[in-house]
Design an enzyme around this catalytic site. Structure first.
Site, short mmCIF file in Angstrom:
data_model
loop_
_atom_site.label_atom_id
_atom_site.label_comp_id
_atom_site.label_asym_id
_atom_site.label_seq_id
_atom_site.Cartn_x
_atom_site.Cartn_y
_atom_site.Cartn_z
N SER A 83 1.38 -1.27 5.18
CA SER A 83 0.10 -1.95 4.99
C SER A 83 -1.01 -0.91 5.05
CB SER A 83 -0.13 -3.00 6.08
OG SER A 83 -1.49 -3.40 6.08
N GLU A 84 -1.48 -0.53 3.88
CA GLU A 84 -2.57 0.46 3.85
C GLU A 84 -3.81 -0.09 4.54
OE1 GLU A 84 -0.57 -0.22 1.35
OE2 GLU A 84 0.50 1.69 1.24
N PHE A 140 1.13 7.42 -1.44
CA PHE A 140 0.59 7.89 -2.71
C PHE A 140 -0.85 7.41 -2.76
CE2 PHE A 140 5.04 8.22 -3.64
CZ PHE A 140 5.16 9.26 -4.56
N HIS A 175 1.90 6.08 -9.73
CA HIS A 175 2.11 7.29 -8.93
C HIS A 175 1.45 8.49 -9.62
CE1 HIS A 175 5.21 4.65 -7.30
NE2 HIS A 175 5.33 5.45 -6.26
#
Lengths: 377, 338
Positions: free
Chosen positions: B69-70, B93, B139
């Site tokens: 969970s960013e 990333f 990415h």
């Protein structure tokens, strides 16, 4: 730990129950019980007074009334220690001065905001801890252990988790109460943050002020659980239900969660069932009477937290005779109450705050471009 | 002079990734209040290995493996920082940073402002960025412009091992939230390995570097595009055109002075950036140049950027949409001949 109010909740195993008293409010003294009563008046008076000021066009921004929900704030904050943290949201304006108020309403050392600071914030004056850079409840004060919120619902829960993580790393045992409407529980960050706190057993207590309405949307369109507290099952943490109209029940459930967290067991969710008296904000009052059925509103407001508390105090024998009949603020709208419906010390306290704010200067315009970055030498 | 004969230490060349790792180890050792949070940064040592060994050295309480969970990583970093910690938050990333967007732009970026300076947040949000490696849409991103557009965030992107280490140390000591764009194609690139000073050093944020001097055209760039510019300059030199290559290193704050001084000499500028063109940082650079260096310009400023597309996967597609040495050479000739 267990819950009352009927519905199934995610209780912890019995072995962990014994250390946590189920009814901590029973240990409150007569004076403390009477103080809870007085604080309900204080929160109510603050709200109705601001409604009147707003209607007279004296305030900018939007007022999100906490009318009929005062027991949630008063009951959950009353048992905290000075070094515990809170993160209130838009409907919790009284929380800023209620925090650590047991240390003395006018005690400059207490870990909360003074009424002067709160009034300066509402009136947009430099005496606000944030120098009136964001409005109303978007305020905080690190020294007072009050976390600053944004308008993004549930967004302070991960921040609260980080705050107590830091205390824990430093060997402290503070807890944090985050306040959230039931509507904010649909946000992804609500889940993400509580999941993180549960994994690391962080002392994060999520208060859900379930007032049945998320702006113009009823709870059944927000989540599909009969009782929101059951969401806690999914995190392996306790979920408790409190009668949000009963300041003693809120105190009991929150203190159970606080003691559980302080002992190192991790987070809980405490759902406080209540009802929003008016519209979402003061801009919405006229429309709210159209999207809500009158009998639902009447039913939702029939158990005014001041009346519920009065009844309990009479039962306990703490209010008797004439004292039990004084100051009938319950059941009245802002337009219907007068200063005579409140204890004089409550009226006086707010008067001091407002007078201070009115005399305070507005910020210099150039401050609008300051403090974007911390300047480094 | 000492009478003892000592062998001179064998200076080891370091790659970009090792430089970052050294910075993290040294700052963690020097700052007991620093913690690290991220996905797979502890047990695994990070998807690319930037944090390899960090948890073993400093413990799981200071190097925390976070749930995926960013938003929680950023939010918890904000909370820890407001309560006295310095935080390195890794995005596995940089593309995934969008999952933490609200916490960055509304919570973290505005904290100092909202609190009238009461709270400052020493947080470095860092992660691998950039295209050219076949990472495809999710990415390969360079999404730095999102954050340059959010007042309160510093945004930097080093292109050399020396800068990677020095800027990481500067960022961790800055006291403001810094978004630190690491170029993953440079992590282990042998050609750019270099010896690093033994003693502690920082590279101040907000100072550009001139990577090559020239007099006919100025290339303004950052990240791996700096190397494309250098190669273009080499090719152009064979045709008698000398290009000056500026690596801005820091987007916010921006060293305008170095750019303007160069254009005062060359009178021509090509801005190169692998992010898409519309509202990208290349556009901001051109706007600043128009404001501050208009009188020096003999040709309109030109941008060489990614097309306004996502980054596609198959090699011919990727090459087609991204800036390249050829595209830079063509642009340079255009402005020189204008």
């Amino acid at each position: 730990m267990s819950s009352t109010s009927g519905s199934a909740t995610a209780d912890k195993p019995k072995s962990e129950d014994s250390s946590v008293p189920q009814r901590p409010s029973e240990a409150l003294s007569k004076d403390e019980c009477l103080e809870l009563f007085r604080l309900l008046y204080l929160a109510r008076y603050f709200d109705v007074r601001l409604i009147k000021e707003k209607k007279r066009g004296r305030l900018r921004g939007t007022l999100y009334s906490s009318h009929n929900q005062e027991a949630v704030l008063v009951g959950s904050l009353f048992g905290l220690q000075a070094n515990d943290w809170i993160s209130p949201i838009h409907r919790d304006m009284p929380a800023f001065f209620l925090k650590d108020i047991r240390a003395g309403w006018r005690n400059p050392e207490r870990k909360g905001m003074s009424i002067e600071e709160v009034c300066c914030q509402v009136w947009g004056k430099v005496g606000s801890p944030g120098r009136a850079r964001d409005n109303w409840s978007h305020i905080g004060k690190r020294d007072a252990k009050i976390i600053h919120s944004t308008s993004m619902l549930a967004g302070t829960i991960p921040v609260a988790a980080g705050v107590v993580l830091a205390d824990k790393l430093n060997g402290g045992n503070s807890v944090v109460l985050t306040f959230n409407g039931e509507g904010s529980t649909a946000q992804g960050i609500f889940h993400e943050a509580i999941n993180f706190a549960a994994v690391h057993k962080l002392p994060v207590i999520t208060i859900v002020e379930n007032n049945q309405w998320a702006y113009g949307t009823p709870t059944e369109l927000e989540y599909s659980l009969p009782d929101f507290a059951r969401r806690a099952d999914g995190y392996g943490i306790p979920g408790l239900i409190a009668d949000g109209q009963d300041v003693f029940d809120v105190y009991d459930k929150v203190m159970q969660a606080v003691e559980y967290a302080r002992a190192g067991n991790g987070p809980s969710i405490v759902e406080c069932k209540t009802f929003r008296a008016y519209g979402h904000g003061d801009h919405d009052d006229d429309r709210a009477v159209r999207y809500r059925e009158p009998d639902q509103v009447e039913k939702g407001r029939e158990r005014d937290p001041i009346a519920v508390c009065r009844k309990k105090l009479i039962e306990k024998g703490y209010l008797k005779g004439e004292a039990a009949k004084k100051f009938f603020a319950e059941g009245k709208n802002a337009a219907e109450v007068t200063d005579e419906d409140f204890p004089p010390e409550v009226v006086e306290y707010l008067k001091e705050g407002i007078e201070f704010a009115l005399k305070s200067p507005v910020p210099d315009e150039a401050e609008g471009a300051m403090w974007v970055f911390k300047e480094n030498a | 002079m000492s009478a003892t004969v000592t062998e001179a230490p064998i200076a080891l060349k370091k790659n970009y990734l090792s430089a970052l790792k050294e910075a993290l180890f040294e700052e963690m050792a020097g700052n007991a209040d620093m913690i690290c949070m991220g996905e797979d940064i502890g047990l695994l040592g990070g998807a690319f290995g930037v944090t390899e060994g960090l948890q073993k050295e400093f413990g799981a309480h200071r190097v925390m493996d976070m749930p995926i969970s960013e938003a929680a990583i950023i939010g918890a970093s904000v909370g820890a920082a407001l309560n006295g910690k310095t935080v390195m938050a890794e995005m596995q990333f940089i593309d995934f940073i969008s999952c933490g967007f609200d916490q960055i732009v509304n919570m973290m970026a505005t904290y100092h402002y909202r609190t009238a300076g009461e709270v400052n947040l020493p947080i470095v949000v860092r992660g691998p960025a950039g295209a050219y490696g076949g990472g495809a849409l999710y990415h390969s991103q360079m999404n730095e412009a999102w954050f340059c557009h959010s007042p309160g965030l510093k945004v930097v992107c080093p292109s050399t091992p020396y800068d990677a280490k020095g800027m990481m140390k500067a960022a961790l000591r800055d006291g403001n939230p810094v978004l630190f764009y690491e170029i993953k194609e440079l992590y282990r690139k042998r050609e750019i390995e270099e010896e690093l000073p033994v003693d502690d050093y920082i590279v101040p944020l907000g100072k550009a570097a001139i990577r090559r001097e020239g007099k006919d055209v100025t290339f303004v760039s950052y990240g791996q595009n700096v190397y494309h510019c250098l190669e273009a300059a080499t090719q152009l030199a064979e045709e008698g055109i000398t290009a000056e290559v500026i690596d801005i290193r820091s987007l916010v704050p921006l060293d305008e002075e170095t750019i303007v001084n160069s254009i005062a000499k060359t009178n021509r500028v090509v801005v190169v950036n692998e992010a898409p063109m519309t509202c990208g940082f290349a556009g901001e650079l051109v706007a600043r140049i128009s404001d501050s260096a208009f009188e020096y310009l003999d040709a309109p400023p030109v941008r060489v950027t990614r097309m306004d597309t996502p980054v596609p996967w198959a090699k011919p597609l990727e090459t087609y949409v991204l800036p390249s040495v050829d595209k830079i050479v063509t642009a340079a000739k255009r402005v020189v001949k204008f």
